[in-house]
Every structure is written in C-alpha cells, then in structure tokens.
Write a protein that holds these residues in place. Structure first.
Motif, PDB file in Angstrom:
ATOM      1  N   PRO A 181       0.814  -1.225   0.000  1.00  0.00           N
ATOM      2  CA  PRO A 181       0.000   0.000   0.000  1.00  0.00           C
ATOM      3  C   PRO A 181       0.837   1.260   0.000  1.00  0.00           C
ATOM      4  CG  PRO A 181      -0.053  -1.040   2.161  1.00  0.00           C
ATOM      5  CD  PRO A 181       0.651  -2.006   1.261  1.00  0.00           C
ATOM      6  N   GLY A 182       2.134   1.164   0.285  1.00  0.00           N
ATOM      7  CA  GLY A 182       2.962   2.370   0.301  1.00  0.00           C
ATOM      8  C   GLY A 182       3.414   2.812  -1.077  1.00  0.00           C
ATOM      9  N   VAL A 183       3.208   1.983  -2.082  1.00  0.00           N
ATOM     10  CA  VAL A 183       3.625   2.350  -3.435  1.00  0.00           C
ATOM     11  C   VAL A 183       2.599   3.322  -4.002  1.00  0.00           C
ATOM     12  CG1 VAL A 183       4.091   1.510  -5.760  1.00  0.00           C
ATOM     13  CG2 VAL A 183       4.810   0.163  -3.782  1.00  0.00           C
ATOM     14  N   ARG A 184       3.069   4.488  -4.440  1.00  0.00           N
ATOM     15  CA  ARG A 184       2.172   5.519  -4.930  1.00  0.00           C
ATOM     16  C   ARG A 184       2.356   5.803  -6.425  1.00  0.00           C
ATOM     17  NH1 ARG A 184      -0.039   8.209  -0.644  1.00  0.00           N
ATOM     18  NH2 ARG A 184      -0.563   9.996  -1.976  1.00  0.00           N
ATOM     19  N   TRP A 185       3.417   5.260  -7.021  1.00  0.00           N
ATOM     20  CA  TRP A 185       3.655   5.499  -8.440  1.00  0.00           C
ATOM     21  C   TRP A 185       3.947   4.182  -9.145  1.00  0.00           C
ATOM     22  CZ3 TRP A 185       2.825  10.311 -10.286  1.00  0.00           C
ATOM     23  CH2 TRP A 185       2.813  11.350  -9.364  1.00  0.00           C
ATOM     24  N   ARG A 186       3.616   4.153 -10.420  1.00  0.00           N
ATOM     25  CA  ARG A 186       3.788   2.932 -11.219  1.00  0.00           C
ATOM     26  C   ARG A 186       4.424   3.311 -12.559  1.00  0.00           C
ATOM     27  NH1 ARG A 186      -1.621  -0.057 -12.107  1.00  0.00           N
ATOM     28  NH2 ARG A 186      -2.121   1.985 -13.012  1.00  0.00           N
ATOM     29  N   TYR A 187       5.365   2.491 -12.979  1.00  0.00           N
ATOM     30  CA  TYR A 187       6.051   2.718 -14.259  1.00  0.00           C
ATOM     31  C   TYR A 187       5.424   1.822 -15.328  1.00  0.00           C
ATOM     32  CZ  TYR A 187       9.586   2.361 -17.915  1.00  0.00           C
ATOM     33  OH  TYR A 187      10.229   2.346 -19.121  1.00  0.00           O
ATOM     34  N   ARG A 188       5.089   2.431 -16.468  1.00  0.00           N
ATOM     35  CA  ARG A 188       4.509   1.692 -17.594  1.00  0.00           C
ATOM     36  C   ARG A 188       5.453   1.809 -18.784  1.00  0.00           C
ATOM     37  NH1 ARG A 188      -0.658  -0.029 -18.842  1.00  0.00           N
ATOM     38  NH2 ARG A 188      -1.516   1.153 -17.098  1.00  0.00           N
ATOM     39  N   LEU A 189       5.872   0.646 -19.281  1.00  0.00           N
ATOM     40  CA  LEU A 189       6.792   0.647 -20.419  1.00  0.00           C
ATOM     41  C   LEU A 189       6.157   1.286 -21.639  1.00  0.00           C
ATOM     42  CD1 LEU A 189       9.473  -0.215 -21.687  1.00  0.00           C
ATOM     43  CD2 LEU A 189       8.421  -2.423 -22.213  1.00  0.00           C
ATOM     44  N   GLY A 190       4.908   1.017 -21.884  1.00  0.00           N
ATOM     45  CA  GLY A 190       4.228   1.602 -23.030  1.00  0.00           C
ATOM     46  C   GLY A 190       2.754   1.266 -22.994  1.00  0.00           C
ATOM     47  N   THR A 191       1.961   2.112 -23.628  1.00  0.00           N
ATOM     48  CA  THR A 191       0.528   1.873 -23.732  1.00  0.00           C
ATOM     49  C   THR A 191       0.247   1.109 -25.024  1.00  0.00           C
ATOM     50  OG1 THR A 191       0.169   3.985 -24.835  1.00  0.00           O
ATOM     51  CG2 THR A 191       0.040   3.957 -22.427  1.00  0.00           C
ATOM     52  N   THR A 192      -0.978   0.792 -25.236  1.00  0.00           N
ATOM     53  CA  THR A 192      -1.371   0.091 -26.444  1.00  0.00           C
ATOM     54  C   THR A 192      -2.545   0.821 -27.078  1.00  0.00           C
ATOM     55  OG1 THR A 192      -2.022  -2.044 -27.373  1.00  0.00           O
ATOM     56  CG2 THR A 192      -2.996  -1.423 -25.253  1.00  0.00           C
ATOM     57  N   VAL A 193      -2.971   0.343 -28.223  1.00  0.00           N
ATOM     58  CA  VAL A 193      -4.074   0.951 -28.964  1.00  0.00           C
ATOM     59  C   VAL A 193      -5.049  -0.159 -29.324  1.00  0.00           C
ATOM     60  CG1 VAL A 193      -2.656   2.840 -29.866  1.00  0.00           C
ATOM     61  CG2 VAL A 193      -2.866   0.717 -31.160  1.00  0.00           C
ATOM     62  N   PRO A 194      -6.284   0.175 -29.687  1.00  0.00           N
ATOM     63  CA  PRO A 194      -7.220  -0.876 -30.113  1.00  0.00           C
ATOM     64  C   PRO A 194      -6.701  -1.615 -31.340  1.00  0.00           C
ATOM     65  CG  PRO A 194      -8.396   1.166 -29.623  1.00  0.00           C
ATOM     66  CD  PRO A 194      -6.936   1.492 -29.580  1.00  0.00           C
ATOM     67  N   GLU A 195      -7.193  -2.826 -31.529  1.00  0.00           N
ATOM     68  CA  GLU A 195      -6.692  -3.666 -32.606  1.00  0.00           C
ATOM     69  C   GLU A 195      -7.121  -3.193 -33.980  1.00  0.00           C
ATOM     70  OE1 GLU A 195      -6.841  -7.786 -32.369  1.00  0.00           O
ATOM     71  OE2 GLU A 195      -5.836  -7.916 -30.436  1.00  0.00           O
ATOM     72  N   ASN A 196      -8.059  -2.276 -34.062  1.00  0.00           N
ATOM     73  CA  ASN A 196      -8.438  -1.752 -35.382  1.00  0.00           C
ATOM     74  C   ASN A 196      -7.639  -0.510 -35.760  1.00  0.00           C
ATOM     75  OD1 ASN A 196      -9.822  -0.339 -33.316  1.00  0.00           O
ATOM     76  ND2 ASN A 196     -11.258   0.509 -34.810  1.00  0.00           N
ATOM     77  N   PHE A 250       5.195   5.964 -24.367  1.00  0.00           N
ATOM     78  CA  PHE A 250       6.197   5.058 -23.803  1.00  0.00           C
ATOM     79  C   PHE A 250       6.855   5.728 -22.594  1.00  0.00           C
ATOM     80  CE2 PHE A 250       5.878   4.207 -28.339  1.00  0.00           C
ATOM     81  CZ  PHE A 250       5.677   2.836 -28.357  1.00  0.00           C
ATOM     82  N   ASP A 251       7.390   4.863 -21.705  1.00  0.00           N
ATOM     83  CA  ASP A 251       8.134   5.319 -20.524  1.00  0.00           C
ATOM     84  C   ASP A 251       7.302   6.320 -19.726  1.00  0.00           C
ATOM     85  OD1 ASP A 251      10.286   3.762 -21.270  1.00  0.00           O
ATOM     86  OD2 ASP A 251      11.181   5.360 -22.463  1.00  0.00           O
ATOM     87  N   ARG A 252       6.191   5.846 -19.191  1.00  0.00           N
ATOM     88  CA  ARG A 252       5.298   6.714 -18.438  1.00  0.00           C
ATOM     89  C   ARG A 252       5.289   6.309 -16.971  1.00  0.00           C
ATOM     90  NH1 ARG A 252      -0.426   7.463 -21.274  1.00  0.00           N
ATOM     91  NH2 ARG A 252      -0.537   8.913 -19.509  1.00  0.00           N
TER      92      ARG A 252
END
Length: 597
Positions: free
Chosen positions: A469-484, A588-590
């Motif tokens: 519960p002490g973690v307040r931030w998260r690193y995301r390598l990259g987002t994605t988009v819909p398959e269309n 990316f890198d968010r």
C-alpha cells in the motif's frame, strides 16, 4: 361613380370603341410620330449598325471516340456496352456463404425447369449431393487450442452470426458462384441427372453462367486500376479522331468525370471516330427568369427587381449577372447540339446567318488555356505539364460514365489520420466486413477480439494496485491501442534524400504469449498479406496522400443503369476527405499515479 369632394373614387373604368370592327383598334396606332422619332434619337437608335437577328447557326465540329483503355500501364480494349467507371473501378467481389448457396439454389431451379421441358423427371437431389462435393461451402472448425489459431478463432467468434450461417450451409448446399464462374458442367455431374438429360444439364449450366454474368461484372481484370500506394484509381483512355489523330488521356482520383482527366500525349495512329460533321440549328437567345426583355415595347414581369440589386465590389456573381442582363443580353445566343457519351468534340467553326442573309464566322474568344494560368477556361481537359503534353483546341470531353450510381451499404471503411503525438499515421478500420455481405463496427469487433483472446488465455483482470500500500507510483513501459488501429511509419524512399513513404507496421500482442502481430481485416490495408496473415511483401503509401485533414476510403457495391437499359453492379472504393488529426494515446516510458496518487 364620383364620391364626395375632395375625394373621388371610381369603381370601374371601361373602354368603348366607336366602331364595330376591332381591326383598326388592334393596330395600336399612335398620333404623334414625332415623339417616337425623338425617343429613338434619344436612345441612340439612329446610330445603330445595320445588323439583323440571327436566324440560323451552322456548326462544324470534329468528333473523336474512345477506342481503348490503359489500366495498370497495359492497353485494354474498351467495351462500349459497359460504363467506363464500372470497367475501371471494379474490384474482386466477395460473396458470403449465404449468397453462394442462393446461387446454387437458383441453378437447381434452372436444371429442374430444363429437365421438365425435355419431358424428363425434374429430380435434382442427386445433382445437389454431387455439387456439394464438387463446390463445397466450407466452415472451418474452431480449435482454440491449435497453435497460432487463437486470433483466427477470436475473429470468427466476433462474427458469430456469419459463422453459424456457414456451419448451417456446410454439407447441405453448394457454391453456385463457383459453378457459374466455371461455366461448364463437370463430368462427375452427368451421372446424377436422369438418362437423356445431358443436353438439359448443359443448357442449365450455360444459362446459369449467363445469368450470373448479367448480375456482376467479370472479375477477371478486377482491381488492376486501383493503386495501393496512391489509394485511388489510375487509368487512361485513348481518343481517336477520323483523321488519325490520337489523344491519350490520363484519369485521376474521384469520380471519372471530365475533370478527372489530363491530356497525357497526342500523336497519330489508326483512323477512328466520325471525323468532321456539319449541322445546322436554330439559335435561341440566352435568357433567365426576370431578365429585361430585348423588345422595346414588351413589358417585363416582376420576377426580378434589377433596380434593387445591391452588389459590393466583391460580389462578382451579382456584377456579372447584372452586366449581362442590362448590357450584353442581346449579344449571347444558345446553339443546342447533342454529343454522345464517350466522345471528344472540337468545334472548328460556327457560322451565323442573320435576317439579311449575311453569314458571319464566330471565332473562339480565346484558345484553350492549357498551361497559361493567365487565361480562364471551362470544361477543357488540362495537359499534364510534367509529361510535356500540349494544350488541345477548344473541345468538350464527355466520358462514357453512368449517371450517378446507387451506392450500397458500406462494407469496409478505413480512416487514415495523422497523430502528431506519436509522429505516426494511423489507419483506423472503422468498418469491417461482417461475413454476411455487409459491414459492422470495427471498434466493436476489435474489443470483442481482444476480450476473446484474454478469455482464451485465461488472463485475469489487472489488479487495482500493487500489494504494497505504500507504493504511490507505477512505471509503464508503453501503452497500447485498439486492434483496429494499424500504424504506418515513415521510411526513406530508396535513392532519395528527403522523400519518405509510409510503410505499414504492426502492433504486438502480448496475450496470449506467442500470438502473432495485429494485422488489418479490411482488404484496403491487406496488400502483401496472405490469408493466414503472413506478410510476403511490405506495403507502402505515398506520404502526400495523407494530409493533415486525413483521408477516408470506403468500399462497397455500386449499381447503375447503362444506355441500353442494362443494370450493372460492381464492387468499388471511394475516397473522401477526413475530419482532421487524431490521438491514438500511444506513449512510452510513463510514470503514473496509483490510486489517488
């Protein structure tokens, strides 16, 4: 009756002649000829030239006809029994299982009718069983556990109605479209008809093939005029005159009207067309409703009040209309003439005969504009300046196109837009084929495929937050988009310094592990892709085709009626301007806050 002074009111005024006969009254004689002469002098009528009114117009014109087409750089014969847009725009049609089974049912009805006409039993059950083995309607079984088949299974489940229809028809009907394309009766089918019914079978197959060709164009050369890199049609036409002159025209994007053509080259060749013909007709004055009358003693109606026209310096249309109505209305004539579709007419001379019997040659106010932008020309085909083609004489080109055709439901639609945030061009499949001959929402299919893949992989929903519960931030390598959403990335043109093209790329799938990359569904974006989504050739789009406004490509069936009353149906694509830029949300890198952050 007169009323009280100072107001007088007359309820009625009547004219009464002093003679019984009206011949002298109707002559409308005037008792003051000097007043008439004075008015004529005041308006300058005594200074007018001794000219008469036009009573006959003789038109000499040179007519050329279309003698050939140029599709994909290959000369093709022109078929006058079909409209030009149908010959150029046709793409390989796609017929769903239901349409193929309906064509098969129609063949069985034809066969039964021919057997009955020959005095034979109309038994077609045996023929149907044989045809089901020769031209089957296939419905592949869905095996989610097969390696690499998860995506195909997910797509078929997204189109569940089409899958159920195919499964219901498989083994119970046959592909009547394939039989019509074959056009001959298979040898294995002859024992299935009653004895002596071979002739009826051959007639039924021929009639079935002719019936199908009458509904849809022959797809033998379909799709060759569509340029995948330009996302438009590229074609040409050859016009031949009677004296052997040949004019090569190059068509462009949009509807194949006269404005879509450029003069590619001129030369000599085999004689064609009808040469020079001379026709005579009665000219008529050019008029519009409410225009001042050309006769001095004729009263105008009140349709247009020319005295109340208020035109500013920028109202060019009002100024031109007013000047034409008040000053030059008597100087313009309309000479009616007919021109057949698929011809180019050059006016060589116009001779006007007036009431005094004098003949005057009317010459063109200016030559064809060509590459001279200081002149303005209407309806002329411009020369292709990059090819060094010269301008033609004054002419009128009427391509042999059908009247505005009826467009069926959009079967597939792709929107190409620019995304400045990711420096990428995206092709969004907003409408994809539904397997039933129509289209469906591409975003809905993309969500369904994604959910089905997650379900097949047994992937659990992502937790709301980390265990700590002490973690307040998260690193995301990259987002994605819909398959269309299909990406197109800029790449350098081989041998060029700054010129770039847009190459089709693909987004990865992370679930299930080992899944293939995301591939497009619509045929617009599938050049170079095999049926199993394996890419055997890259696909490029010219970078200048996708402007900041974007581009929309739609595909569907079109129907038109030609000159002889024949109905023509073909599969075509149309392009239109988009609605501006878009945002895919790809990043990316968010670093993102968890929970309330």
């Amino acid at each position: 009756m007169p009323g009280c002074e100072p107001v007088r009111v007359w309820s009625r005024l009547e004219l009464r002649t002093r003679q019984v006969e009206l011949d002298r009254v109707l002559q409308a004689r005037t008792a003051d000829p000097l007043w008439m002469l004075t008015r004529q002098w005041q308006f300058g009528e005594f200074q007018g030239e001794d000219t008469g009114s036009a009573v006959l117009a003789t038109l000499a014109r040179r007519t050329g006809t279309v003698t050939g087409l140029d599709i994909d750089g290959t000369p093709r014969p022109y078929r006058p029994e079909l409209p030009l847009d149908a010959q150029v725009e046709q793409l390989p049609p796609h017929f769903p299982p239901a349409a193929r089974a309906h064509a098969g049912r129609c063949f069985l009805d034809l066969l039964a009718g021919h057997l009955t006409a020959d005095g034979l039993p109309s038994a077609t059950a045996a023929a149907a069983r044989v045809l089901a083995g020769l031209f089957p309607i296939e419905a592949p079984a869905l095996d989610p556990q097969a390696p690499g088949q998860a995506v195909r299974v997910a797509r078929r489940l997204a189109a569940s109605t089409a899958q159920r229809v195919a499964q219901a028809l498989a083994g119970r009907s046959f592909d009547g479209v394939a039989l019509a394309v074959a056009g001959v009766a298979p040898a294995a089918l002859r024992p299935a008809v009653p004895s002596g019914g071979e002739a009826a079978l051959d007639r039924a197959v021929r009639d079935h093939a002719a019936w199908w060709r009458g509904l849809f164009l022959d797809p033998g050369t379909a799709g060759e005029a569509w340029d995948d890199a330009r996302l438009g049609y590229d074609f040409g036409a050859t016009v031949s005159h009677g004296d052997g002159e040949r004019i090569r025209l190059r068509g462009g994007d949009g509807e194949p009207g006269w404005h879509a053509f450029d003069v590619e080259a001129t030369g000599t060749g085999a004689p064609g067309g009808t040469g020079t013909d001379v026709t005579s007709t009665l000219p008529s004055p050019a008029q519009f409703a409410g225009m001042p009358s050309s006769r001095w003693w004729q009263l105008e109606d009140s349709a247009v009040s020319l005295g109340r026209i208020r035109a500013d310096a920028g109202d060019l249309t009002k100024l031109l209309a007013t000047e034409f109505a008040l000053l030059y209305g008597n100087d313009w004539l309309i000479i009616g003439d007919t021109q057949a579709a698929g011809t180019m007419v050059e006016v060589e001379a116009v001779v006007i005969t007036d009431t005094f019997g004098r003949r005057s040659i009317v010459r063109s106010a200016s030559d064809s504009a060509g590459t001279d932008w200081s002149r303005w020309d209407l309806f002329s085909v411009a020369p292709a300046r990059e090819r060094g083609a010269g301008a033609l004489a004054q002419h009128l080109w009427t391509p042999p196109v059908a009247p505005p055709p009826l467009d069926g439901p959009v079967r597939e639609e792709t929107v190409l837009l620019r995304d400045e945030g990711s420096n990428t061009v995206w092709a969004v499949e907003s409408r994809v084929p539904d397997g039933l001959g129509g289209g469906t929402d591409g975003a809905r299919v993309a969500r369904h495929v994604r959910a089905t893949l997650d379900e097949l992989a047994g992937r659990a929903a992502a937790p709301a937050g980390p265990d700590d519960p002490g973690v307040r931030w998260r690193y995301r390598l990259g987002t994605t988009v819909p398959e269309n959403w299909i990406p197109f990335v800029p790449v350098h043109v081989p041998g060029g310094n700054r010129e770039v093209m847009l190459q089709r790329a693909s987004m990865p799938r992370f679930f299930p592990p080992g899944s293939p990359r995301v591939r497009p569904i619509t045929g617009i974006l599938r050049p170079g892709l095999a049926e199993d989504d394996e890419q055997h050739a890259p696909y490029y789009i010219n970078e200048e085709e996708v402007s900041r406004a974007g581009l929309v490509i739609r595909g569907g069936m079109r129907r038109a009626r030609w000159l002889d009353g024949r109905t023509v149906v073909w599969h075509a694509r149309r392009r239109a301007t988009g609605r501006g830029e878009g945002d895919s949300g790809l990043a990316f890198d968010r670093v993102e806050p968890v929970g309330d952050g």
